[in-house]
Motif scaffolding. Structure first.
Motif, short mmCIF file in Angstrom:
data_model
loop_
_atom_site.label_atom_id
_atom_site.label_comp_id
_atom_site.label_asym_id
_atom_site.label_seq_id
_atom_site.Cartn_x
_atom_site.Cartn_y
_atom_site.Cartn_z
N ALA A 164 0.83 -1.20 0.00
CA ALA A 164 0.00 0.00 0.00
C ALA A 164 0.87 1.25 0.00
CB ALA A 164 -0.92 -0.01 1.21
N GLY A 165 1.96 1.23 0.77
CA GLY A 165 2.86 2.37 0.79
C GLY A 165 3.52 2.61 -0.56
N LEU A 166 3.88 1.53 -1.24
CA LEU A 166 4.47 1.67 -2.58
C LEU A 166 3.47 2.28 -3.56
CD1 LEU A 166 6.47 -1.68 -2.88
CD2 LEU A 166 7.42 0.62 -2.84
N VAL A 167 2.20 1.90 -3.43
CA VAL A 167 1.17 2.48 -4.29
C VAL A 167 1.08 3.98 -4.05
CG1 VAL A 167 -1.31 2.56 -4.76
CG2 VAL A 167 -0.15 0.35 -4.49
N VAL A 168 1.08 4.39 -2.77
CA VAL A 168 1.04 5.82 -2.45
C VAL A 168 2.29 6.52 -2.97
CG1 VAL A 168 0.96 7.50 -0.58
CG2 VAL A 168 -0.42 5.43 -0.43
N CYS A 169 3.44 5.86 -2.85
CA CYS A 169 4.69 6.44 -3.33
C CYS A 169 4.63 6.69 -4.84
CB CYS A 169 5.85 5.52 -2.98
SG CYS A 169 7.46 6.31 -3.00
N VAL A 170 4.05 5.75 -5.58
CA VAL A 170 3.88 5.93 -7.03
C VAL A 170 2.94 7.09 -7.31
CG1 VAL A 170 2.98 4.86 -9.13
CG2 VAL A 170 4.41 3.53 -7.57
N LEU A 171 1.85 7.17 -6.55
CA LEU A 171 0.90 8.28 -6.74
C LEU A 171 1.56 9.62 -6.45
CD1 LEU A 171 -2.36 6.79 -5.14
CD2 LEU A 171 -1.89 7.17 -7.59
N VAL A 172 2.38 9.68 -5.43
CA VAL A 172 3.09 10.92 -5.11
C VAL A 172 4.02 11.30 -6.25
CG1 VAL A 172 4.81 11.94 -3.58
CG2 VAL A 172 2.93 10.63 -2.62
N THR A 173 4.73 10.34 -6.80
CA THR A 173 5.64 10.61 -7.91
C THR A 173 4.89 11.12 -9.13
OG1 THR A 173 7.10 8.84 -7.10
CG2 THR A 173 7.45 9.61 -9.34
N LEU A 174 3.74 10.51 -9.42
CA LEU A 174 2.95 10.93 -10.58
C LEU A 174 2.31 12.30 -10.38
CD1 LEU A 174 1.20 7.54 -11.47
CD2 LEU A 174 3.15 8.61 -12.61
N ASN A 175 2.07 12.67 -9.13
CA ASN A 175 1.41 13.95 -8.83
C ASN A 175 2.36 14.92 -8.12
OD1 ASN A 175 -1.74 13.48 -9.36
ND2 ASN A 175 -0.89 11.61 -8.44
N TRP A 176 3.64 14.81 -8.43
CA TRP A 176 4.65 15.60 -7.73
C TRP A 176 4.39 17.10 -7.88
CZ3 TRP A 176 8.44 13.25 -4.82
CH2 TRP A 176 9.40 14.09 -4.26
N SER A 177 4.12 17.55 -9.09
CA SER A 177 3.91 18.98 -9.33
C SER A 177 2.68 19.50 -8.59
CB SER A 177 3.77 19.25 -10.84
OG SER A 177 4.94 18.89 -11.51
N ALA A 178 1.60 18.72 -8.62
CA ALA A 178 0.37 19.14 -7.92
C ALA A 178 0.60 19.22 -6.42
CB ALA A 178 -0.76 18.17 -8.25
N LEU A 179 1.32 18.26 -5.86
CA LEU A 179 1.60 18.28 -4.42
C LEU A 179 2.51 19.45 -4.07
CD1 LEU A 179 2.12 14.46 -3.89
CD2 LEU A 179 0.48 15.84 -2.62
N LEU A 265 -1.25 9.25 5.24
CA LEU A 265 -1.06 10.56 4.64
C LEU A 265 -1.70 10.62 3.25
CD1 LEU A 265 2.66 11.25 5.63
CD2 LEU A 265 0.64 12.41 6.52
N GLY A 266 -1.55 9.53 2.48
CA GLY A 266 -2.19 9.48 1.16
C GLY A 266 -3.70 9.53 1.27
N ALA A 267 -4.24 8.82 2.27
CA ALA A 267 -5.70 8.85 2.46
C ALA A 267 -6.17 10.25 2.83
CB ALA A 267 -6.08 7.85 3.55
#
Length: 412
Positions: A164-179, A265-267
């Motif tokens: 689950a953490g790896l999934v969130v890590c991928v989402l963070v990477t894909l949405n880096w600019s937005a974050l 944090l992702g949630a």
């Protein structure tokens, strides 16, 4: 331990002597260090660590007080093709006795060894760019923490949390600019403090994992590694764990905790209220950065140590660079002493390191050149970069010579 007299008295001594290694002493598994094979020896009472070869490790594992030296000599001859005489045994037993590894050893002697080991640990690797400040008594708190939180390291819990953490890590990477766009300076101090605490939990997780597999951290404290101040946890006992997966799990424990912390944090970022979103965004970015940087095997962080443990090697990076230097100086003849597996492993690690670090170095130098050129012009930028290159070369040479001197001291 000295034997005098004829062959009869020597044979009688070998038949009668039954030395025993202290129960607190553990002999670690075989590790490849360049062309050689080594074993680490740990004393749980004195917290002292030693390095021995495969022949010494073979004998030390069999010093159980039940078998005589004659029996051990026969086993040794069957394994290595030669029988040890009394002089060889005296040298080995004298060395073990000097380090208080044999029974009996008095409490005063063990206390002196403990103080000596702690002094060596405190002075190890101290420089203006790197030093440690251990927190007194912090390492002794790990067993209590492990009893309460150790269940988080059980595979049934750890596997889904890590995924689950790896999934969130991928989402963070894909949405880096937005974050990054959501981060606000007003939350900076609190975000930095929480990120530092997340890394402190990361380090504590290494200690808990070490305790789970039978070890105990030697130090927990705060480390200065230019240009950052960060918590640290020394889990030296990991080199004595018999199974590679235990060593890998101990090295991965810190990253695993960071992955687990990314899940809530992702949630919050996806479904939580708008108020704390800037703080959550900053923590997601810092948490994902910690995970990604630690997993890079070319940096001496968790990913590097996981690779070392998975391949049962010691000082993989340093030995790989020595391997590459020997190959560049002398060609294939310079690395002929390395076993086939070691040649493949060191060559692969060197190529991966160059493939990762060379583009990063190029981009850093280019950015720095453009910055200097914008301030003082291209000629001045070239002169500054040239001077910096000379300085880096001198520092690297000093660092290499220092490591070689320390390595020679350890071998002595």
């Amino acid at each position: 331990m000295t034997v005098t007299g004829d062959d009869t008295s020597e044979a009688a001594w070998l038949e009668d002597a039954r030395p025993r290694l202290r129960s607190a002493v553990r002999v670690g598994p075989a590790l490849a260090r360049g062309p050689a094979t080594i074993h680490y020896v740990a004393d749980a009472q004195t917290r002292a660590y030693f390095q021995v070869g495969p022949r010494e490790a073979f004998l030390m594992r069999r010093l159980d007080g039940a078998r005589s030296l004659a029996d051990l000599g026969a086993e040794y001859a069957g394994r290595f093709g030669r029988r040890l005489d009394a002089a060889h045994w005296q040298r080995l037993l004298g060395l073990l006795a000097d380090r208080r590894l044999l029974d009996p050893a008095g409490p005063d002697e063990l206390a002196r060894m403990r103080e000596k080991a702690e002094l060596a640990r405190r002075s190890e690797g101290r420089s203006a760019l790197h030093w440690r400040v251990p927190i007194p008594g912090a390492a002794r708190l790990v067993p209590a923490v492990g009893r309460r939180a150790g269940w988080l390291l059980h595979p049934v819990v750890a596997a889904p949390l890590a995924v689950a953490g790896l999934v969130v890590c991928v989402l963070v990477t894909l949405n880096w600019s937005a974050l990054y766009a959501e981060v606000r300076p007003g939350w900076g101090v609190l975000a930095a403090l929480l990120a530092w605490l997340m890394y402190a939990v990361h380090e504590l997780a290494h200690g808990v994992a070490c305790h789970r597999y039978g070890g105990l951290p030697t130090q927990i404290g705060v480390m200065w590694r230019f240009p950052l101040m960060a918590p640290y946890c020394k889990v030296d006992d990991v080199v004595t764990f018999p199974r590679a997966w235990q060593r890998v799990a101990t090295a991965f424990a810190g990253v695993y905790v960071n992955l687990a912390l990314l899940v809530p944090l992702g949630a919050l970022w996806l479904w939580g209220p708008d108020g704390p979103r800037p703080l959550v965004a900053a923590l997601l970015l810092s948490g994902a950065t910690i995970v990604l940087v630690n997993l890079l095997p070319v940096l001496r962080l968790d990913g590097y140590h996981m690779l070392e443990h998975a391949t049962s090697t010691a000082d993989l990076q340093g030995e790989s660079f020595r391997f590459a230097a020997a190959f560049l100086r002398h060609g294939p003849a310079g690395v002929r002493a390395y076993p086939r597996r070691a040649r493949w492993l060191h060559a692969s690690y060197t190529l991966v390191s160059v493939a990762v670090l060379a583009p990063v170095a190029f981009l850093v130098v280019r950015l720095w050149f453009e910055t200097l050129a914008g301030l003082w012009g291209a000629k001045a930028a070239v002169l500054v970069l040239g001077a910096e290159a000379v300085l880096v070369g001198v520092l690297l040479r000093w660092w290499v010579l220092r490591r070689q001197r320390r390595r020679a001291e350890r071998q002595d």
